[in-house]
Design an enzyme around this catalytic site. Structure first.
Site, mmCIF file in Angstrom:
data_model
loop_
_atom_site.group_PDB
_atom_site.id
_atom_site.type_symbol
_atom_site.label_atom_id
_atom_site.label_comp_id
_atom_site.label_asym_id
_atom_site.label_seq_id
_atom_site.Cartn_x
_atom_site.Cartn_y
_atom_site.Cartn_z
ATOM 1 N N LYS A 1 2.320 4.966 -0.435
ATOM 2 C CA LYS A 1 1.131 5.407 -1.556
ATOM 3 C C LYS A 1 0.257 6.470 -0.807
ATOM 4 O O LYS A 1 0.025 7.287 -1.608
ATOM 5 C CB LYS A 1 0.597 4.156 -2.240
ATOM 6 C CG LYS A 1 -0.176 4.710 -3.278
ATOM 7 C CD LYS A 1 -1.466 3.685 -3.316
ATOM 8 C CE LYS A 1 -2.650 3.650 -2.393
ATOM 9 N NZ LYS A 1 -3.706 3.179 -2.446
ATOM 10 N N ASP B 1 0.271 3.145 -7.223
ATOM 11 C CA ASP B 1 -0.894 1.914 -6.866
ATOM 12 C C ASP B 1 -0.817 0.819 -7.731
ATOM 13 O O ASP B 1 0.223 0.996 -8.606
ATOM 14 C CB ASP B 1 -2.080 2.610 -6.721
ATOM 15 C CG ASP B 1 -2.949 2.822 -8.147
ATOM 16 O OD1 ASP B 1 -2.023 2.742 -9.152
ATOM 17 O OD2 ASP B 1 -3.843 3.106 -8.361
#
Ligand code: SF4
Length: 210
Positions: A120, A138
């Site tokens: 991420k 996320d």
């Protein structure tokens, strides 16, 4: 859900949030990297408060690399998980100095080799600092995409792969922000506000179990 419905979802979210953009504050790839590491399990607002004090003092990898993690900890304590975050930020800064002359590399492989940088964080840095087409997953993107029915993977990596497959590449980066904004403002983790959600008219498949 098919690609045409997924495009309609993006269009509806874009109409709702025409101003969607990153909410973390950063001015260059180094600040992007540090702010993103700090944002794990912390609100962007709190990260912005901390980095507003941190970055003027330690504006680049050379300055940050000179710190010991114990010296950085009190400066980032409000972001939570400060022990690990301080360790990773100092180690990543030292790696940038040692391997990249203090610059942040621009490939996923190089980024993910840095301490504290996972899938991420690498995606956010590539998107925000280098303008790559990316759709990092996320907590909001994971939850909201699965509820809407854009994806059903059980891991952020799988959801990212599914979003890349169902959405046109040119919408990935904006889509990342749109879904985050929707997760923060309407499709909350505990009590999603479906009654005022424009996707409630048939676009959202409402898989509420996640
Ligand atoms: S209808 Fe409800 S679950 Fe679906 S996106 Fe909107 S708020 Fe979230």
């Amino acid at each position: 859900m098919d690609a045409s419905r997924a495009a309609q979802v993006m269009e509806a979210l874009h109409q709702l949030y025409p101003e969607a953009k990153p909410e973390l504050h950063f001015a260059d790839p180094f600040e992007t990297l540090i702010a993103t590491i700090l944002s794990a399990q912390c609100t962007d607002k709190r990260v912005n408060m901390v980095t507003a004090r941190l970055f003027p003092q330690y504006p680049d990898a050379f300055a940050m690399a000179k710190l010991e993690p114990e010296e950085l900890e009190p400066l980032i304590r409000e972001c939570g998980l400060y022990h690990n975050k301080a360790k990773n930020i100092v180690a990543a800064s030292r790696a940038l100095v040692a391997q990249y002359d203090g610059k942040v590399p621009s490939t996923r492989k190089e980024l993910m080799a840095l301490p504290g940088v996972g899938q991420k964080t690498a995606g956010v840095v590539l998107l925000a600092a280098f303008g790559d087409d990316q759709i990092p997953v996320d907590t909001h993107v994971f939850r909201v995409s699965r509820r809407i029915g854009l994806a059903d993977g059980n891991t952020p990596e799988k959801v990212e792969e599914q979003l890349r497959a169902i959405l046109d590449r040119e919408i990935w980066s904006l889509g990342h922000h749109l879904i985050i904004w929707h997760g923060r403002r309407c499709c909350h983790a505990r009590k999603p506000e479906c009654a005022r959600c424009p996707l409630d008219g048939g676009l959202c498949e409402k898989h509420m179990e996640n």
